[in-house]
Design a protein around this motif. Structure first.
Motif, PDB file in Angstrom:
ATOM      1  N   GLU A  77       0.835  -1.201   0.000  1.00 50.91           N
ATOM      2  CA  GLU A  77       0.000   0.000   0.000  1.00 50.91           C
ATOM      3  C   GLU A  77       0.875   1.257   0.000  1.00 50.91           C
ATOM      4  N   GLN A  78       0.408   2.313  -0.659  1.00 50.71           N
ATOM      5  CA  GLN A  78       1.079   3.605  -0.611  1.00 50.71           C
ATOM      6  C   GLN A  78       0.596   4.362   0.625  1.00 50.71           C
ATOM      7  N   LEU A  79       1.447   5.252   1.147  1.00 55.42           N
ATOM      8  CA  LEU A  79       1.086   6.005   2.351  1.00 55.42           C
ATOM      9  C   LEU A  79      -0.227   6.759   2.196  1.00 55.42           C
ATOM     10  N   GLU A  80      -0.413   7.383   1.039  1.00 50.87           N
ATOM     11  CA  GLU A  80      -1.648   8.134   0.810  1.00 50.87           C
ATOM     12  C   GLU A  80      -2.860   7.216   0.874  1.00 50.87           C
ATOM     13  N   GLN A  81      -2.719   6.007   0.326  1.00 52.79           N
ATOM     14  CA  GLN A  81      -3.816   5.032   0.381  1.00 52.79           C
ATOM     15  C   GLN A  81      -4.101   4.637   1.828  1.00 52.79           C
ATOM     16  N   THR A  82      -3.040   4.432   2.605  1.00 54.47           N
ATOM     17  CA  THR A  82      -3.204   4.077   4.014  1.00 54.47           C
ATOM     18  C   THR A  82      -3.970   5.164   4.747  1.00 54.47           C
ATOM     19  N   ALA A  83      -3.573   6.410   4.548  1.00 57.03           N
ATOM     20  CA  ALA A  83      -4.239   7.520   5.221  1.00 57.03           C
ATOM     21  C   ALA A  83      -5.722   7.573   4.858  1.00 57.03           C
ATOM     22  N   ARG A  84      -6.022   7.477   3.586  1.00 55.79           N
ATOM     23  CA  ARG A  84      -7.424   7.524   3.140  1.00 55.79           C
ATOM     24  C   ARG A  84      -8.228   6.336   3.684  1.00 55.79           C
ATOM     25  N   ARG A  85      -7.654   5.133   3.605  1.00 59.36           N
ATOM     26  CA  ARG A  85      -8.353   3.918   4.064  1.00 59.36           C
ATOM     27  C   ARG A  85      -8.615   3.977   5.564  1.00 59.36           C
ATOM     28  N   GLU A  86      -7.563   4.293   6.338  1.00 59.07           N
ATOM     29  CA  GLU A  86      -7.715   4.340   7.789  1.00 59.07           C
ATOM     30  C   GLU A  86      -8.702   5.418   8.207  1.00 59.07           C
ATOM     31  N   ALA A  87      -8.649   6.578   7.555  1.00 60.15           N
ATOM     32  CA  ALA A  87      -9.588   7.654   7.865  1.00 60.15           C
ATOM     33  C   ALA A  87     -11.026   7.199   7.640  1.00 60.15           C
ATOM     34  N   LEU A  88     -11.264   6.553   6.513  1.00 60.21           N
ATOM     35  CA  LEU A  88     -12.610   6.075   6.205  1.00 60.21           C
ATOM     36  C   LEU A  88     -13.044   5.001   7.201  1.00 60.21           C
ATOM     37  N   GLU A  89     -12.166   4.043   7.497  1.00 57.31           N
ATOM     38  CA  GLU A  89     -12.495   2.960   8.430  1.00 57.31           C
ATOM     39  C   GLU A  89     -12.819   3.494   9.821  1.00 57.31           C
ATOM     40  N   GLU A  90     -12.031   4.481  10.288  1.00 57.46           N
ATOM     41  CA  GLU A  90     -12.165   4.940  11.669  1.00 57.46           C
ATOM     42  C   GLU A  90     -13.172   6.062  11.858  1.00 57.46           C
ATOM     43  N   THR A  91     -13.486   6.794  10.784  1.00 54.69           N
ATOM     44  CA  THR A  91     -14.369   7.958  10.940  1.00 54.69           C
ATOM     45  C   THR A  91     -15.580   7.961  10.009  1.00 54.69           C
ATOM     46  N   GLY A  92     -15.549   7.181   8.947  1.00 50.48           N
ATOM     47  CA  GLY A  92     -16.609   7.247   7.953  1.00 50.48           C
ATOM     48  C   GLY A  92     -16.461   8.423   7.007  1.00 50.48           C
TER      49      GLY A  92
END
Length: 152
Positions: free
Chosen positions: A48-63
Protein backbone atom coordinates in the motif's frame (compact mmCIF):
# COMPACT_ATOMS: atom_id res chain seq x y z
CA UNK A 1 4.67 -11.58 12.55
CA UNK A 2 3.62 -11.34 16.20
CA UNK A 3 3.39 -15.15 16.33
CA UNK A 4 7.12 -15.27 15.55
CA UNK A 5 8.43 -12.47 17.77
CA UNK A 6 5.77 -12.13 20.47
CA UNK A 7 5.53 -8.65 21.98
CA UNK A 8 9.13 -7.60 21.15
CA UNK A 9 9.55 -4.19 19.47
CA UNK A 10 8.57 -3.84 15.83
CA UNK A 11 9.23 -0.95 13.48
CA UNK A 12 5.92 -0.13 11.79
CA UNK A 13 4.92 2.41 9.21
CA UNK A 14 1.58 4.16 9.27
CA UNK A 15 -0.34 7.18 8.12
CA UNK A 16 -2.97 9.45 9.57
CA UNK A 17 -5.15 12.42 8.77
CA UNK A 18 -5.75 15.71 10.55
CA UNK A 19 -9.33 16.63 9.60
CA UNK A 20 -10.08 20.35 10.02
CA UNK A 21 -13.62 21.73 10.04
CA UNK A 22 -14.70 25.18 8.78
CA UNK A 23 -13.89 26.73 12.17
CA UNK A 24 -10.30 25.42 12.06
CA UNK A 25 -10.91 22.80 14.73
CA UNK A 26 -9.20 19.41 14.40
CA UNK A 27 -10.91 16.02 14.72
CA UNK A 28 -9.67 13.69 17.44
CA UNK A 29 -10.80 10.21 18.40
CA UNK A 30 -10.82 8.70 21.89
CA UNK A 31 -9.31 5.22 21.65
CA UNK A 32 -11.19 2.26 23.09
CA UNK A 33 -8.01 0.49 24.29
CA UNK A 34 -6.28 3.19 26.38
CA UNK A 35 -9.05 5.86 26.44
CA UNK A 36 -6.56 8.47 25.21
CA UNK A 37 -7.13 10.83 22.29
CA UNK A 38 -5.52 10.46 18.87
CA UNK A 39 -5.93 11.37 15.22
CA UNK A 40 -7.44 8.93 12.71
CA UNK A 41 -4.79 6.67 11.23
CA UNK A 42 -3.17 3.29 11.29
CA UNK A 43 -0.66 0.85 9.89
CA UNK A 44 0.13 0.31 6.22
CA UNK A 45 -0.92 -2.88 4.49
CA UNK A 46 1.67 -4.70 2.39
CA UNK A 47 2.07 -3.02 -1.00
CA UNK A 48 0.00 0.00 0.00
CA UNK A 49 1.08 3.61 -0.61
CA UNK A 50 1.09 6.01 2.35
CA UNK A 51 -1.65 8.13 0.81
CA UNK A 52 -3.82 5.03 0.38
CA UNK A 53 -3.20 4.08 4.01
CA UNK A 54 -4.24 7.52 5.22
CA UNK A 55 -7.42 7.52 3.14
CA UNK A 56 -8.35 3.92 4.06
CA UNK A 57 -7.72 4.34 7.79
CA UNK A 58 -9.59 7.65 7.86
CA UNK A 59 -12.61 6.07 6.21
CA UNK A 60 -12.50 2.96 8.43
CA UNK A 61 -12.16 4.94 11.67
CA UNK A 62 -14.37 7.96 10.94
CA UNK A 63 -16.61 7.25 7.95
CA UNK A 64 -15.16 10.37 6.30
CA UNK A 65 -13.95 10.29 2.71
CA UNK A 66 -10.87 12.41 2.06
CA UNK A 67 -11.33 14.66 -0.98
CA UNK A 68 -7.97 16.41 -0.82
CA UNK A 69 -5.02 16.13 1.55
CA UNK A 70 -1.54 17.58 1.99
CA UNK A 71 1.48 16.08 3.72
CA UNK A 72 1.88 17.66 7.18
CA UNK A 73 4.98 15.75 8.22
CA UNK A 74 6.70 12.45 8.90
CA UNK A 75 7.24 11.54 12.54
CA UNK A 76 9.70 8.98 13.90
CA UNK A 77 12.17 8.38 16.71
CA UNK A 78 11.96 7.72 20.43
CA UNK A 79 8.85 9.86 20.84
CA UNK A 80 7.00 7.47 18.56
CA UNK A 81 7.64 4.44 20.80
CA UNK A 82 4.56 2.78 22.29
CA UNK A 83 3.60 -0.33 24.23
CA UNK A 84 -0.05 -1.23 23.63
CA UNK A 85 -2.18 -2.23 26.64
CA UNK A 86 -2.02 -5.88 25.46
CA UNK A 87 1.81 -5.77 25.48
CA UNK A 88 2.80 -5.36 21.82
CA UNK A 89 5.68 -2.88 21.51
CA UNK A 90 6.23 -0.67 18.45
CA UNK A 91 8.33 2.15 17.08
CA UNK A 92 6.17 4.03 14.60
CA UNK A 93 7.14 5.94 11.47
CA UNK A 94 4.00 7.96 10.80
CA UNK A 95 3.16 10.10 7.76
CA UNK A 96 0.51 12.66 8.72
CA UNK A 97 -1.66 14.52 6.22
CA UNK A 98 -3.97 17.51 6.65
CA UNK A 99 -7.44 17.56 5.14
CA UNK A 100 -9.88 20.45 4.83
CA UNK A 101 -12.03 18.90 2.09
CA UNK A 102 -13.87 15.71 2.99
CA UNK A 103 -17.31 14.15 2.69
CA UNK A 104 -19.53 12.28 5.10
CA UNK A 105 -20.44 12.38 8.75
CA UNK A 106 -18.37 10.90 11.53
CA UNK A 107 -19.20 7.28 12.25
CA UNK A 108 -16.81 5.52 14.63
CA UNK A 109 -15.67 1.93 14.38
CA UNK A 110 -14.86 -0.21 17.45
CA UNK A 111 -11.36 1.29 17.81
CA UNK A 112 -12.83 4.50 19.27
CA UNK A 113 -15.41 5.34 21.91
CA UNK A 114 -15.80 9.06 21.27
CA UNK A 115 -14.85 11.88 18.92
CA UNK A 116 -14.78 15.66 18.96
CA UNK A 117 -13.51 18.59 16.93
CA UNK A 118 -11.16 20.58 19.18
CA UNK A 119 -9.78 24.08 18.95
CA UNK A 120 -6.02 23.79 18.51
CA UNK A 121 -5.30 25.57 21.79
CA UNK A 122 -7.84 23.45 23.68
CA UNK A 123 -6.77 19.90 22.83
CA UNK A 124 -7.40 17.25 25.50
CA UNK A 125 -4.67 16.41 27.99
CA UNK A 126 -5.03 12.63 27.67
CA UNK A 127 -3.12 12.15 24.39
CA UNK A 128 -2.06 8.67 23.28
CA UNK A 129 1.77 8.53 23.72
CA UNK A 130 2.84 8.11 20.06
CA UNK A 131 0.53 10.99 19.09
CA UNK A 132 2.15 13.52 21.44
CA UNK A 133 4.92 14.59 18.99
CA UNK A 134 2.27 15.15 16.33
CA UNK A 135 0.10 17.19 18.72
CA UNK A 136 3.12 19.33 19.64
CA UNK A 137 3.74 20.10 15.97
CA UNK A 138 0.03 20.84 15.34
CA UNK A 139 0.00 23.34 18.22
CA UNK A 140 3.31 24.84 17.06
CA UNK A 141 2.05 25.40 13.49
CA UNK A 142 -1.64 26.15 14.00
CA UNK A 143 -2.06 27.35 17.59
CA UNK A 144 -3.20 30.90 18.37
CA UNK A 145 -0.09 31.62 20.40
CA UNK A 146 1.94 30.84 17.25
CA UNK A 147 -0.22 33.21 15.19
CA UNK A 148 0.33 36.01 17.75
CA UNK A 149 4.10 35.43 17.72
CA UNK A 150 4.24 35.69 13.95
CA UNK A 151 2.38 39.04 14.01
CA UNK A 152 4.97 40.70 16.29
Amino acid sequence: MRKLIGTKPLLICGAGVLFFDEAGRVLMLQRSDNHCWCFPGGTMDLGEQLEQTARREALEETGLTVQEMTLFGVFSGKGMHYVYPHGDEVYVVDAIFTCNRYEGTVQLNDESINYAFFEIDRLPDEISPPVRPIVQEVVKRFGKSQEQESVH
